[in-house]
Write a protein that holds these residues in place. Structure first.
Motif, short mmCIF file in Angstrom:
data_model
loop_
_atom_site.label_atom_id
_atom_site.label_comp_id
_atom_site.label_asym_id
_atom_site.label_seq_id
_atom_site.Cartn_x
_atom_site.Cartn_y
_atom_site.Cartn_z
N CYS A 103 -11.42 -3.98 -1.46
CA CYS A 103 -11.12 -3.70 -2.87
C CYS A 103 -11.39 -2.24 -3.21
CB CYS A 103 -11.94 -4.62 -3.77
SG CYS A 103 -11.37 -4.65 -5.49
N ALA A 104 -12.41 -1.65 -2.59
CA ALA A 104 -12.68 -0.24 -2.80
C ALA A 104 -11.48 0.59 -2.32
CB ALA A 104 -13.94 0.18 -2.07
N VAL A 105 -10.97 0.27 -1.15
CA VAL A 105 -9.81 0.99 -0.61
C VAL A 105 -8.60 0.78 -1.50
CG1 VAL A 105 -8.16 1.09 1.30
CG2 VAL A 105 -10.61 0.97 1.78
N LYS A 106 -8.34 -0.46 -1.90
CA LYS A 106 -7.16 -0.74 -2.73
C LYS A 106 -7.24 -0.03 -4.07
CE LYS A 106 -3.99 -4.35 -4.19
NZ LYS A 106 -3.61 -5.77 -4.09
N THR A 107 -8.44 0.03 -4.65
CA THR A 107 -8.60 0.71 -5.94
C THR A 107 -8.36 2.21 -5.79
OG1 THR A 107 -10.18 -0.96 -6.69
CG2 THR A 107 -10.21 1.16 -7.83
N ARG A 134 0.85 -1.19 0.00
CA ARG A 134 0.00 0.00 0.00
C ARG A 134 0.89 1.25 0.00
NH1 ARG A 134 -4.09 -0.42 4.92
NH2 ARG A 134 -5.11 1.23 3.70
N PRO A 135 0.32 2.41 -0.34
CA PRO A 135 1.09 3.64 -0.22
C PRO A 135 1.53 3.84 1.23
CG PRO A 135 -0.91 4.02 -1.49
CD PRO A 135 -1.02 2.65 -0.90
N MET A 165 -15.41 0.09 -14.42
CA MET A 165 -16.12 1.14 -13.70
C MET A 165 -15.57 1.22 -12.27
SD MET A 165 -19.10 2.73 -14.95
CE MET A 165 -20.45 2.49 -13.80
N PHE A 166 -15.35 2.44 -11.79
CA PHE A 166 -14.79 2.62 -10.46
C PHE A 166 -15.62 1.91 -9.39
CE2 PHE A 166 -15.12 5.03 -6.48
CZ PHE A 166 -13.84 4.82 -5.99
N ASN A 167 -16.95 2.02 -9.47
CA ASN A 167 -17.76 1.44 -8.40
C ASN A 167 -17.86 -0.08 -8.47
OD1 ASN A 167 -19.56 1.22 -10.57
ND2 ASN A 167 -21.34 1.75 -9.34
N SER A 168 -17.28 -0.68 -9.51
CA SER A 168 -17.27 -2.14 -9.57
C SER A 168 -16.33 -2.74 -8.53
CB SER A 168 -16.86 -2.62 -10.97
OG SER A 168 -15.48 -2.35 -11.21
N ARG A 223 -8.67 -1.56 -12.23
CA ARG A 223 -8.98 -2.12 -10.92
C ARG A 223 -7.94 -3.18 -10.58
NH1 ARG A 223 -14.01 -4.73 -11.69
NH2 ARG A 223 -12.91 -6.72 -11.74
N PRO A 224 -7.21 -3.00 -9.48
CA PRO A 224 -6.14 -3.95 -9.15
C PRO A 224 -6.69 -5.29 -8.67
CG PRO A 224 -6.45 -2.40 -7.36
CD PRO A 224 -7.35 -1.93 -8.48
#
Length: 346
Positions: free
Chosen positions: A168-172, A60-61, A156-159, A138-139
């Protein structure tokens, strides 16, 4: 696409729905409503959590370097800079969410996504909205069964939330911003509707007629007092206004937020323990957080650390985007403007 908003930050807007519900109210309201032992136990038990750190590991960053503020030694409250991913989930699970959101009983999407950046000292903040229709890479994301999702290009971002949940939302978000998300807060359909009802509704003025069969909202242009279900429908409306894009919906959400904040300001919750508890119950019952915010004491500490943050010091912008060449109904990050924005939050 919305020509006025396309590719440009939206300057100095007021905080959006989830910012108000998830952050401003979390400390003050929960602290007051949890004065009794049973109330504290009940509200604390309401909060659901997910261990983001364990799910994502070290890939992660980096965390921001903490530089103590001059007043840090004088106060036990946290004062360091903080980045929080705040999502609005249209979960179809449970009868209440199904009734409000429709659709099937499984799966959920993140139709509202914001990165809330609190500056060191917690007296200034920037809230960056990420349009759900943004196409991203999407990673690969970890799954609960031990497997992982495949990398997806032009997704799509929300996917990300749909296929891999909060982790996955956080990682994206971290992948496209290179900004570490220190915390995660999610609120669902029924929780937002309950919050509005607990506050006695909100009064909103619309500039044009709205007739959206998808959100089931029909309103004439003018001033309306909305209950929770109607307010939620307004926040979700996109097909009944403008060109039906997600960027048009953001404008409606801004109107709703102004109305919600005005209702909160005009309601003296501290003089009505019953209403205070009802509001706090609505908030905690609708929250999913990371494990660093999954207790009343942690939420209260966060909320109380924002006591010096006024609405005038909150800047709300949208991630700069342009129309996607591959699909005119989608957007992509506008560069180098988007990268400059994210760099300013590290």
């Amino acid at each position: 696409m919305n020509g006025e908003d396309e590719g440009r930050p939206v300057g100095r807007r007021r905080t959006r729905i989830l910012k108000a519900a998830g952050l401003t109210l979390a400390g003050v309201l929960v602290a007051g409503a949890a004065a009794g032992g049973w109330a504290y136990w009940h509200l604390n038990g309401n909060i659901k959590s997910v261990d983001i750190d364990q799910a994502l590991g070290d890939d992660r960053p980096p965390k921001a370097t903490v530089t103590p503020s001059p007043s840090a030694s004088e106060s036990p409250l946290p004062t360091e800079a903080l980045n929080i991913l705040v999502l609005g989930s249209d979960s179809r699970s449970g009868k209440e969410n199904q009734a409000l959101g429709g659709g099937d009983s499984t799966g959920a999407r993140s139709d509202t996504a914001m990165v809330v950046h609190l500056d060191a000292g917690r007296t200034e903040a920037t809230v960056v909205s990420i349009p759900r229709d943004t196409l991203v890479t999407r990673p690969s994301c970890p799954l609960e069964d031990g497997g992982s999702t495949a990398v997806a290009y032009g997704a799509m971002f929300n996917s990300a939330y749909s296929v891999g949940g909060p982790a996955c939302a956080v990682k994206t978000v971290e992948s496209i911003t290179n900004v570490r998300m220190d915390h995660y807060i999610e609120i669902d359909f029924s929780g937002f509707a309950k919050l509005v009802n607990a506050l006695g509704g909100v009064t909103v003025t619309t500039d044009e007629d709205i007739d959206d069969s998808s959100s089931h909202l029909t309103l004439k242009a003018g001033t309306h007092h909305l209950n929770g279900k109607q307010a939620l429908a307004l926040a979700r409306t996109r097909h009944g206004i403008g060109d039906g894009s997600d960027l048009d919906r953001i404008g409606l959400q801004q109107k709703l937020v102004k109305a919600l904040l005005e209702q909160i300001a005009s309601t003296n919750l501290l003089t009505s323990p019953a209403q205070l508890y009802k509001v706090a119950d609505a908030i905690t019952g609708s929250l999913t957080t990371d494990t660093g915010l999954d207790s009343l004491s942690e939420l209260m500490s966060l909320g109380q650390s924002l006591k010096g943050l006024s609405a005038d010091q909150v800047k709300t912008v949208m991630m700069p985007v342009v129309q996607a060449p591959s699909n005119h109904n989608r957007v992509v990050a506008q560069e180098p403007e988007a990268s400059r924005l994210w760099k300013s939050l590290r």
